[in-house]
Motif scaffolding. Structure first.
Motif, PDB file in Angstrom:
ATOM      1  N   GLN A   1      -7.630   3.037  32.656  1.00  0.00           N
ATOM      2  CA  GLN A   1      -6.801   3.617  31.603  1.00  0.00           C
ATOM      3  C   GLN A   1      -6.323   2.524  30.645  1.00  0.00           C
ATOM      4  OE1 GLN A   1      -3.365   5.764  32.933  1.00  0.00           O
ATOM      5  NE2 GLN A   1      -2.685   6.222  30.864  1.00  0.00           N
ATOM      6  N   GLY A   2      -5.929   1.395  31.174  1.00  0.00           N
ATOM      7  CA  GLY A   2      -5.511   0.278  30.329  1.00  0.00           C
ATOM      8  C   GLY A   2      -6.648  -0.246  29.471  1.00  0.00           C
ATOM      9  N   ALA A   3      -7.844  -0.323  30.055  1.00  0.00           N
ATOM     10  CA  ALA A   3      -9.008  -0.773  29.283  1.00  0.00           C
ATOM     11  C   ALA A   3      -9.322   0.223  28.167  1.00  0.00           C
ATOM     12  CB  ALA A   3     -10.206  -0.929  30.203  1.00  0.00           C
ATOM     13  N   ARG A   4      -9.218   1.521  28.459  1.00  0.00           N
ATOM     14  CA  ARG A   4      -9.476   2.552  27.454  1.00  0.00           C
ATOM     15  C   ARG A   4      -8.482   2.437  26.298  1.00  0.00           C
ATOM     16  NH1 ARG A   4      -8.462   6.852  30.292  1.00  0.00           N
ATOM     17  NH2 ARG A   4     -10.421   6.680  31.424  1.00  0.00           N
ATOM     18  N   GLU A   5      -7.205   2.242  26.617  1.00  0.00           N
ATOM     19  CA  GLU A   5      -6.188   2.093  25.571  1.00  0.00           C
ATOM     20  C   GLU A   5      -6.436   0.836  24.741  1.00  0.00           C
ATOM     21  OE1 GLU A   5      -2.417   2.165  27.538  1.00  0.00           O
ATOM     22  OE2 GLU A   5      -2.641   4.260  28.168  1.00  0.00           O
ATOM     23  N   GLY A   6      -6.861  -0.231  25.390  1.00  0.00           N
ATOM     24  CA  GLY A   6      -7.187  -1.457  24.663  1.00  0.00           C
ATOM     25  C   GLY A   6      -8.338  -1.266  23.699  1.00  0.00           C
TER      26      GLY A   6
ATOM     27  N   ILE B   1      -7.143   0.688  20.636  1.00  0.00           N
ATOM     28  CA  ILE B   1      -6.410  -0.183  19.715  1.00  0.00           C
ATOM     29  C   ILE B   1      -7.384  -1.065  18.947  1.00  0.00           C
ATOM     30  CG2 ILE B   1      -4.816  -2.147  19.602  1.00  0.00           C
ATOM     31  CD1 ILE B   1      -3.277  -0.820  21.922  1.00  0.00           C
ATOM     32  N   LEU B   2      -8.379  -1.601  19.638  1.00  0.00           N
ATOM     33  CA  LEU B   2      -9.381  -2.443  18.986  1.00  0.00           C
ATOM     34  C   LEU B   2     -10.117  -1.670  17.901  1.00  0.00           C
ATOM     35  CD1 LEU B   2     -11.003  -5.098  18.842  1.00  0.00           C
ATOM     36  CD2 LEU B   2     -12.551  -4.098  20.510  1.00  0.00           C
ATOM     37  N   ALA B   3     -10.489  -0.434  18.192  1.00  0.00           N
ATOM     38  CA  ALA B   3     -11.194   0.386  17.201  1.00  0.00           C
ATOM     39  C   ALA B   3     -10.319   0.642  15.978  1.00  0.00           C
ATOM     40  CB  ALA B   3     -11.629   1.707  17.825  1.00  0.00           C
ATOM     41  N   GLY B   4      -9.015   0.713  16.165  1.00  0.00           N
ATOM     42  CA  GLY B   4      -8.111   0.951  15.048  1.00  0.00           C
ATOM     43  C   GLY B   4      -7.909  -0.259  14.158  1.00  0.00           C
ATOM     44  N   ILE B   5      -7.913  -1.457  14.741  1.00  0.00           N
ATOM     45  CA  ILE B   5      -7.620  -2.648  13.941  1.00  0.00           C
ATOM     46  C   ILE B   5      -8.863  -3.420  13.519  1.00  0.00           C
ATOM     47  CG2 ILE B   5      -5.335  -2.938  14.941  1.00  0.00           C
ATOM     48  CD1 ILE B   5      -6.501  -5.190  16.649  1.00  0.00           C
TER      49      ILE B   5
END
Length: 172
Positions: A32-37, A40-44
């Motif tokens: 879940q933490g990797a998915r959230e990371g 965020i990466l895709a957004g920035i």
């Protein structure tokens, strides 16, 4: 015997055992933490690609050198070596680009020269402002930075001036 090689595996085992002791599904928490990371990466990522592209275009076009020659008298008055102008402009945008410029300065003038020392202290005393703002504000969903960018750039200028002053003070 060097025990530092065991530090990371022991730390990971401790975290896993601690999570199991508290009845946490460690693997699910990890994924879940990797998915959230990744979200965020895709957004920035688009912002970061744009910033880095602009920096490399300025360097390749010669605009950075022209700007440096125009600002040389002002920089000399502030106590900043004019040779470090590329570092002044690239450091707020790109850490790796600034490191490359710092390496070039040290190769050209030597790491123990005034310019090499100022470049080294500048690299360590300032932040990649636009990268940091893009990451943190982008991950928080903030679109308007208001006074954050001008304040951060003034802090960078203070860091650059302090770096030149500290090198003059300690190595003069």
């Amino acid at each position: 015997m060097d025990y530092s090689a065991y530090l990371v595996p022991v730390l990971l085992a401790f975290v896993a055992l601690f999570g199991l002791g508290r009845r946490v599904n460690v693997y699910d928490a990890l994924t879940q933490g990797a998915r959230e990371g990744l979200d965020i990466l895709a957004g920035i990522l688009p912002s970061l690609v744009g910033l880095l592209t602009a920096v490399y275009m300025l360097r390749a076009s010669g605009a950075m050198d022209l700007l440096g020659s125009l600002l040389a008298p002002v920089l000399a008055r502030l106590g900043i070596p004019p040779e470090t102008v590329g570092l002044l402009f690239v450091r707020p945008v790109s850490g790796s680009g600034a490191l490359a410029i710092g390496s070039e300065l040290m190769a050209a003038y030597g790491p123990d020269s005034y310019i090499g020392r100022v470049a080294a202290v500048m690299l360590g005393s300032t932040e990649t402002t636009f990268y940091t703002i893009a990451v943190y504000f982008g991950s928080a969903g903030i679109r308007k930075t208001r006074y954050a960018i001008p304040a951060a750039l003034l802090a960078d200028l203070a860091g650059f001036m302090s770096a030149a002053f500290a090198v003059r003070l300690l190595f003069a």
